[in-house]
Design a protein around this motif. Structure first.
Motif, PDB file in Angstrom:
ATOM      1  N   THR A 402      -0.549 105.243  12.942  1.00  0.00           N
ATOM      2  CA  THR A 402      -0.002 106.569  13.212  1.00  0.00           C
ATOM      3  C   THR A 402      -0.784 107.618  12.436  1.00  0.00           C
ATOM      4  O   THR A 402      -0.959 107.500  11.227  1.00  0.00           O
ATOM      5  CB  THR A 402       1.484 106.639  12.824  1.00  0.00           C
ATOM      6  N   THR A 405       1.313 112.794  14.764  1.00  0.00           N
ATOM      7  CA  THR A 405       2.180 112.340  15.857  1.00  0.00           C
ATOM      8  C   THR A 405       1.376 111.575  16.912  1.00  0.00           C
ATOM      9  O   THR A 405       1.867 111.353  18.015  1.00  0.00           O
ATOM     10  CB  THR A 405       2.899 113.536  16.508  1.00  0.00           C
ATOM     11  N   ASP A 406       0.159 111.199  16.555  1.00  0.00           N
ATOM     12  CA  ASP A 406      -0.670 110.386  17.452  1.00  0.00           C
ATOM     13  C   ASP A 406      -0.687 108.942  16.967  1.00  0.00           C
ATOM     14  O   ASP A 406      -0.474 108.667  15.779  1.00  0.00           O
ATOM     15  CB  ASP A 406      -2.103 110.913  17.499  1.00  0.00           C
ATOM     16  N   VAL A 407      -0.956 108.028  17.882  1.00  0.00           N
ATOM     17  CA  VAL A 407      -1.089 106.616  17.523  1.00  0.00           C
ATOM     18  C   VAL A 407      -2.451 106.127  18.005  1.00  0.00           C
ATOM     19  O   VAL A 407      -2.756 106.192  19.199  1.00  0.00           O
ATOM     20  CB  VAL A 407       0.030 105.751  18.134  1.00  0.00           C
ATOM     21  N   ASN A 427       0.457 100.307  29.208  1.00  0.00           N
ATOM     22  CA  ASN A 427       1.742 100.778  28.701  1.00  0.00           C
ATOM     23  C   ASN A 427       2.839 100.060  29.480  1.00  0.00           C
ATOM     24  O   ASN A 427       2.814 100.028  30.710  1.00  0.00           O
ATOM     25  CB  ASN A 427       1.861 102.290  28.878  1.00  0.00           C
ATOM     26  N   ILE A 448      -3.271 107.643  21.636  1.00  0.00           N
ATOM     27  CA  ILE A 448      -2.259 108.282  22.482  1.00  0.00           C
ATOM     28  C   ILE A 448      -1.601 109.386  21.663  1.00  0.00           C
ATOM     29  O   ILE A 448      -1.281 109.210  20.486  1.00  0.00           O
ATOM     30  CB  ILE A 448      -1.225 107.267  22.995  1.00  0.00           C
ATOM     31  N   THR A 449      -1.429 110.525  22.279  1.00  0.00           N
ATOM     32  CA  THR A 449      -1.028 111.720  21.535  1.00  0.00           C
ATOM     33  C   THR A 449       0.431 112.073  21.779  1.00  0.00           C
ATOM     34  O   THR A 449       1.068 111.607  22.721  1.00  0.00           O
ATOM     35  CB  THR A 449      -1.918 112.910  21.944  1.00  0.00           C
ATOM     36  N   GLN A 451       3.365 111.545  20.128  1.00  0.00           N
ATOM     37  CA  GLN A 451       4.419 110.548  20.046  1.00  0.00           C
ATOM     38  C   GLN A 451       5.545 111.011  19.115  1.00  0.00           C
ATOM     39  O   GLN A 451       5.356 111.872  18.257  1.00  0.00           O
ATOM     40  CB  GLN A 451       3.846 109.215  19.553  1.00  0.00           C
ATOM     41  N   THR A 452       6.698 110.403  19.266  1.00  0.00           N
ATOM     42  CA  THR A 452       7.868 110.756  18.465  1.00  0.00           C
ATOM     43  C   THR A 452       8.015 109.774  17.314  1.00  0.00           C
ATOM     44  O   THR A 452       8.087 108.559  17.531  1.00  0.00           O
ATOM     45  CB  THR A 452       9.139 110.729  19.321  1.00  0.00           C
ATOM     46  N   ILE A 457       7.151 102.018  20.946  1.00  0.00           N
ATOM     47  CA  ILE A 457       6.270 101.952  22.103  1.00  0.00           C
ATOM     48  C   ILE A 457       5.814 100.509  22.277  1.00  0.00           C
ATOM     49  O   ILE A 457       5.835  99.722  21.332  1.00  0.00           O
ATOM     50  CB  ILE A 457       5.063 102.903  21.957  1.00  0.00           C
ATOM     51  N   VAL A 479       6.567 104.083  15.959  1.00  0.00           N
ATOM     52  CA  VAL A 479       5.640 105.149  15.583  1.00  0.00           C
ATOM     53  C   VAL A 479       5.962 105.622  14.174  1.00  0.00           C
ATOM     54  O   VAL A 479       7.097 105.975  13.857  1.00  0.00           O
ATOM     55  CB  VAL A 479       5.723 106.326  16.580  1.00  0.00           C
TER      56      VAL A 479
END
Length: 565
Positions: A402, A405-407, A427, A448-449, A451-452, A457, A479
């Motif tokens: 992480t 907020t991106d992974v 996904n 991947i941008t 994210q919460t 995920i 995340v």
């Protein structure tokens, strides 16, 4: 052609051999059996057996339409080449009439472990299925050379090694040749196969090779490895290759090779030589210069880097840790990487490693001991070999990280000698496919941008390559968390609270005594540890960000996400 080899061809072959040595685990040096096909006329009956007896039911397997014969029109030697010729002609034998004849030769030589080189030009006619392959000497196949004396085992328990097949992979591009492994664990339409493109196939000669050691089987085209079979668990189901096998050369017609055109008249496979190498020279020299260190360390895997020299060209390494022992081989003087998977995060392991050669000569200062500690599972990372489609011979590394907020998701397939690898990120819900970016070698990444934090995920990766594909299992990842999702809920899970986000001080309330805490940043580095636990723990020196909090009570551990403001 063979008798007047020019200097530049010699140099080319020398370079090919040197290159191919670098791609196998054991080098076999001594020619133990061969046929150079130097005498015109019938096939050498001291070396080859014509297998002509039909299986029960009157037809060969896979819907094939040919009779195999011992006629000189179907197999003969001419000007230094063996010709195996499939011909369109009505032929009656054993009370059965078929419209095509061909030849199927068994070698009268069987061996265990070694290298096979076959230089051949193969037909590419629609409906033809040329093959160079091996079967276990113990196969109970009526009419086979060894059957009457040794045929005790049914196929595929005898094991089958297909060095070269053509004509049965119509979905592949022109020039594609396949190698495959058949065992009780996977046979028929086996998942254990690989392939590559041969240039100008059908017009040029190519060298089809197989290098078989106690540890793996590697297939090569013109000295370049393109597929290795190396199951993680070797037993009767996955590895019946600890017994002798013999060679087969044949052309089948029709069946899975497809429809034979009405215009077909004949097609031939021309073979320049068949050579088998093993190591037979007495060896009394022990390996030298043995070193062993740890390499890349993950939360569930440790890479061991070993190197030693030996006059035989190969070194065998034996690794013991806990109650587990494993063995693998590498080339003399070439660093060998072995990834030990399935380890426990944040745990020290002691690896006892010895080096020997195939003759059993041991390094004088065996063993070398390597100590390494797995990383804390502060990211979802490790090594696995589980597949939801296809299979992995070695496995893959995976990592989730992480960043804000991106992974960032990174996967690396560890199976050796794959050609043309691409990676597609899956996904799970909703199902989508996204191309990943190659980092280096067979390592790929995708970020991947948006994210919460705290959301779960689920992602997998499809690896596609020449000759096949394999898809990893889906990995759930929280995340901002450490992905330690498999850790059972501890007895104090519901009796522990703390203020989150925290600033300057971490305030923990627990009805269970806490022995220590550890705080890791998102790159897995230990940022703070405390063994004297009070109501308020000073965290003022920690930069703002997301951390992983490990809370220990006895043998129990509780893992939480901590946000520092």
């Amino acid at each position: 052609m063979k008798k007047n080899t020019c200097f530049h061809l010699f140099i080319f072959l020398f370079l090919v051999v040197q290159n191919s040595f670098a791609q196998v685990d054991v080098v076999y040096n001594n020619l133990v059996w061969s046929d150079e096909f130097e005498t015109n006329g019938a096939v050498n009956s001291t070396k080859w057996h014509h297998q002509t007896q039909l299986p029960a039911g009157g037809s060969w397997f896979n819907g094939e339409q040919q009779h195999y014969t011992n006629l000189i029109t179907n197999s003969f030697v001419n000007t230094g080449f063996l010709n195996i010729k499939a011909i369109k002609e009505p032929y009656t034998n054993q009370g059965v009439t078929k419209q095509y004849t061909s030849a199927r030769l068994n070698s009268k030589f069987a061996f265990m472990y070694g290298r096979v080189d076959v230089r051949a030009k193969i037909p590419t006619n629609q409906g033809t299925w040329p093959a160079i392959w091996l079967l276990g000497k113990n196969v109970n196949e009526d009419g086979g050379f060894f059957d009457s004396q040794f045929g005790t085992t049914s196929w595929p328990a005898c094991g089958e090694i297909d060095i070269m097949e053509h004509g049965i992979t119509q979905s592949q591009p022109a020039g594609y040749v396949q190698s495959a492994i058949h065992t009780p664990s996977s046979f028929g339409n086996t998942v254990n196969h690989g392939g590559t493109i041969a240039s100008n196939l059908g017009n040029d000669f190519h060298v089809y090779s197989m290098n078989w050691s106690p540890f793996q089987i590697t297939f090569l085209l013109d000295g370049v490895a393109f597929y290795t079979y190396n199951p993680a668990v070797k037993n009767a189901s996955t590895w019946p290759f600890n017994a002798e096998q013999y060679l087969l050369l044949n052309i089948a017609m029709g069946g899975v090779a497809g429809t034979i055109p009405s215009s077909f008249t004949n097609a031939a496979m021309e073979i320049d030589y068949v050579r088998v190498y093993q190591n037979t020279t007495p060896d009394t020299e022990s390996p030298a210069n043995f070193t062993a260190t740890s390499g890349v360390i993950g939360s569930s895997s440790i890479e061991l880097l070993v190197n030693a020299t030996d006059n035989s060209g190969s070194v065998i390494y034996n690794v013991t840790y806990g109650t587990t022992t494993l063995s693998f081989a590498g080339l003399s003087g070439v660093q060998k990487s072995a990834v030990i998977p399935g380890l426990t995060p944040n745990t020290n392991y002691t690896f006892t490693i010895s080096a020997t050669d195939a003759a059993g000569n041991a390094f004088v200062n065996n063993p070398v001991v390597v100590n390494a500690t797995t990383a804390v599972a502060s990211q979802c990372n490790g090594t696995n070999n589980e597949a939801q489609q296809g299979s992995f011979t070695v496995g893959y590394n995976y990592e989730f990280e992480t960043i804000g907020t991106d992974v960032k998701i990174t996967f690396e397939i560890l199976d050796p000698n794959l050609v043309g690898v691409v990676a597609i990120l899956w996904n799970q819900n909703p199902f989508t496919e996204t191309q990943m970016t190659n980092v280096s070698g067979n390592k790929f990444t995708k970020t991947i941008t948006g994210q919460t934090i705290g959301a779960t995920i689920n992602y997998a990766v499809k690896f596609a390559y020449a000759g096949g594909l394999a898809v990893t299992k889906y990995f759930p990842y929280v995340v901002g968390d450490n992905c330690d999702l498999g850790t059972p809920t501890t007895k104090f899970d519901n009796d522990l609270t703390f203020i989150n986000p925290a600033k300057d001080f971490l305030e923990i309330q627990s009805e269970i005594p806490i022995d220590r805490i550890e705080i890791y940043n998102m790159t897995g580095i230990l940022a703070l540890t405390a063994t004297e636990i009070s109501d308020k723990i000073d965290i003022s020196r920690l930069p703002a960000g997301i951390y992983i909090l490990n809370i220990y009570s006895g043998n129990e551990r509780n893992v939480r996400k901590l946000i520092v403001k």
